[in-house]
Write an enzyme that holds these catalytic residues in place. Structure first.
Site, short mmCIF file in Angstrom:
data_model
loop_
_atom_site.label_atom_id
_atom_site.label_comp_id
_atom_site.label_asym_id
_atom_site.label_seq_id
_atom_site.Cartn_x
_atom_site.Cartn_y
_atom_site.Cartn_z
N GLU A 169 -1.50 -0.39 -4.74
CA GLU A 169 -2.28 -1.48 -4.79
C GLU A 169 -3.25 -0.99 -5.90
OE1 GLU A 169 -1.80 -4.48 -1.45
OE2 GLU A 169 -3.44 -3.40 -1.01
N GLY A 211 -6.17 -9.68 -6.06
CA GLY A 211 -7.11 -10.86 -6.30
C GLY A 211 -7.54 -11.50 -7.41
N GLY A 245 -1.55 -10.57 -0.56
CA GLY A 245 -2.64 -11.24 -0.09
C GLY A 245 -2.64 -12.63 -0.48
N GLY A 246 -3.47 -13.27 -1.28
CA GLY A 246 -3.44 -14.59 -1.45
C GLY A 246 -2.13 -15.44 -1.37
N TRP A 275 -3.11 -11.05 5.63
CA TRP A 275 -4.13 -12.48 5.46
C TRP A 275 -5.44 -11.99 5.34
CZ3 TRP A 275 -2.44 -15.32 10.60
CH2 TRP A 275 -0.99 -15.87 10.43
#
Ligand code: 13P
Length: 260
Positions: free
Chosen positions: A168, A174, A235-236, A11
């Site tokens: 990653e 992102g 993530g997003g 998150w």
């Protein structure tokens, strides 16, 4: 050896306790069906106790996004492994590129955190990856092998199932610019070869290696279908329950397809 796939949410610095409660209440009944996939939700420290409490004995594992390798003392602002155990965290992200780039974490610090998490019985998800400049200069493997190598030196005789790596690439985080499945598979394959050379076949075969960087419901199936990619750190697209549930479904489908 079959490795259990993992779908992990990161998150980052998002959600209040109230928002975390709503998310977790919506996720728990839907994640219950995914018996072949480990579902991990890495939340801000302020939400961790509540998400861990709500997850209870369900299949969802509450995780942190960072911690410090010392157990206690004059380390203002830090949180230790015993404190994570206190709130029943089952996992912790270690060495995320945002920790490395924004907060100056070094390979040495990351390796010490990975070691301490393993000792404490908290599953570290150790992040590695290169910048765009490093990739363009042909230095991807030099960067990633250095990051992985330092962690392995600290680990001593830990078993492969006691930690997870996440590849990653920083340029894919992102940005909407996902690594191609082939690039992700190539890097992850190299990491597994390094694990085999340094730690042996059993260790290499039991470590889960995730991909992270702009994973979304639209590209998850393709990524999960790559041999050697054991899941994703997201993530997003993990911030909305609906899209995270779709990602868990993609991991579940990938298991079903390999079993056919
Ligand atoms: P995005 O999925 O938002 O690209 O973030 C990836 C990431 O940093 C997960 O740890």
């Amino acid at each position: 050896m079959t490795r259990r796939p993992m779908m992990a949410a990161n998150w980052k610095m998002n959600k209040t306790i109230r928002e975390a409660q709503e998310y977790t209440a919506a996720l728990l009944p839907r994640a219950a069906d995914s018996e072949d996939v480990d579902v991990v939700v890495c939340v801000p420290f302020t939400c961790l106790h509540e998400v861990g409490r709500m997850a209870g004995d369900s299949t969802v594992i509450a995780g942190a996004q960072n911690f410090y390798h010392e157990d206690s003392g004059a380390y203002t602002g830090e949180v230790s492994a015993p404190m994570l155990l206190d709130v029943e965290a089952g996992a912790v992200i270690v060495g995320h590129s945002e920790r490395r780039e924004v907060f100056g974490e070094t390979d040495d610090m990351v390796a010490r955190k990975a070691k301490r998490a393993v000792e404490a019985g908290i599953l570290p998800i150790v992040c590695v990856g290169e910048t765009k400049e490093e990739r363009d200069a042909g230095d991807m493997w030099e960067k990633v092998s250095g990051q992985v190598g330092q962690v392995l030196e600290e680990l001593e005789d830990a078993g492969g199932e006691s930690l997870v790596f996440a590849y990653e690439p920083i340029w894919a985080i992102g940005t909407g610019d996902t690594a191609t499945p082939e690039d992700a598979q190539d890097a992850i394959g190299k990491i597994r070869d390094l694990l085999r050379e340094t730690q042996g076949d059993d260790f290499a075969a039991s470590v889960r290696i995730l991909y992270g960087g702009s994973v979304k419901p639209e590209n998850a199936a393709e990524i999960m279908a790559q041999e050697g990619i054991d899941g994703a750190l997201v993530g997003g697209a993990s911030l909305e329950v609906e899209s995270f549930v779709e990602l868990i479904g993609a991991a579940q489908n990938a298991v079903a397809q390999t079993e056919q």
